[in-house]
Motif scaffolding. Sequence first.
Motif, mmCIF file in Angstrom:
data_model
loop_
_atom_site.group_PDB
_atom_site.id
_atom_site.type_symbol
_atom_site.label_atom_id
_atom_site.label_comp_id
_atom_site.label_asym_id
_atom_site.label_seq_id
_atom_site.Cartn_x
_atom_site.Cartn_y
_atom_site.Cartn_z
ATOM 1 N N UNK A 1 -1.720 10.992 -2.880
ATOM 2 C CA UNK A 1 -1.717 10.041 -3.994
ATOM 3 C C UNK A 1 -0.553 9.056 -3.865
ATOM 4 N N UNK A 2 0.615 9.534 -3.441
ATOM 5 C CA UNK A 2 1.760 8.636 -3.233
ATOM 6 C C UNK A 2 1.434 7.619 -2.138
ATOM 7 N N UNK A 3 0.806 8.065 -1.075
ATOM 8 C CA UNK A 3 0.416 7.149 -0.001
ATOM 9 C C UNK A 3 -0.540 6.089 -0.540
ATOM 10 N N UNK A 4 -1.488 6.511 -1.349
ATOM 11 C CA UNK A 4 -2.446 5.575 -1.950
ATOM 12 C C UNK A 4 -1.724 4.541 -2.832
ATOM 13 N N UNK A 5 -0.720 4.975 -3.574
ATOM 14 C CA UNK A 5 0.049 4.060 -4.424
ATOM 15 C C UNK A 5 0.755 3.015 -3.561
ATOM 16 N N UNK A 6 1.434 3.463 -2.508
ATOM 17 C CA UNK A 6 2.134 2.522 -1.628
ATOM 18 C C UNK A 6 1.157 1.558 -0.954
ATOM 19 N N UNK A 7 0.000 2.051 -0.534
ATOM 20 C CA UNK A 7 -0.996 1.176 0.093
ATOM 21 C C UNK A 7 -1.512 0.134 -0.885
ATOM 22 N N UNK A 8 -1.742 0.522 -2.132
ATOM 23 C CA UNK A 8 -2.171 -0.446 -3.158
ATOM 24 C C UNK A 8 -1.109 -1.512 -3.365
ATOM 25 N N UNK A 9 0.149 -1.100 -3.442
ATOM 26 C CA UNK A 9 1.239 -2.062 -3.623
ATOM 27 C C UNK A 9 1.351 -2.985 -2.408
ATOM 28 N N UNK A 10 1.126 -2.430 -1.224
ATOM 29 C CA UNK A 10 1.227 -3.217 0.000
ATOM 30 C C UNK A 10 0.234 -4.360 0.077
ATOM 31 N N UNK A 11 -0.868 -4.243 -0.634
ATOM 32 C CA UNK A 11 -1.855 -5.331 -0.638
ATOM 33 C C UNK A 11 -1.305 -6.588 -1.305
ATOM 34 N N UNK A 12 -0.224 -6.451 -2.049
ATOM 35 C CA UNK A 12 0.392 -7.603 -2.708
ATOM 36 C C UNK A 12 1.309 -8.390 -1.766
ATOM 37 N N UNK A 13 1.632 -7.793 -0.611
ATOM 38 C CA UNK A 13 2.510 -8.477 0.343
ATOM 39 C C UNK A 13 1.799 -9.683 0.943
ATOM 40 N N UNK A 14 2.543 -10.748 1.224
ATOM 41 C CA UNK A 14 1.919 -11.906 1.867
ATOM 42 C C UNK A 14 1.485 -11.579 3.301
#
Length: 158
Positions: free
Chosen positions: A51-64
Amino acid sequence: MIGRGVLAALLLAAAPAAAQPVSVRYVAPERFTDAENRLGSGQSLRVTLAEMTRIFEELGRRLPPGDSLAVSVLDIDLAGYERPGMGLPQSVRVVQDFTPPRIRLAYTLRRNGRVVAQGEDVVTDINFMLSANPRFSSGGLYYERAVLRDWFGRRFGV
């Protein structure tokens, strides 16, 4: 003559896989302060890390485009604490305003392959219960998700 479906499959197979904008590594997760329910209920360490990995991956989609983030999670202390069940075979996780989540991590942000930011942070928020509402969150670890989302926005401006 090659059919459209076969041609599309060949093109997809030949295309390079898109790089994930975030990579997550867990350093000695068996030693984390509180990343699993040790008293018989709740989620396992494996589920928490997924679940933590999923959270970081979701946040990473906001990176340019062109940015990538490497995160090393050094410790996890989930919101709340475990309380043995009163006469029950399972425990209960009690979350109160003085039991915020704490995630210690190291990070490296690269832009087009060059390091533009790196450091180590302890991600927490004593006001976590005011900023996170579990009713409006998808997935588990909603308090942890909220503090990581706030940290990500402050740290990387996205």
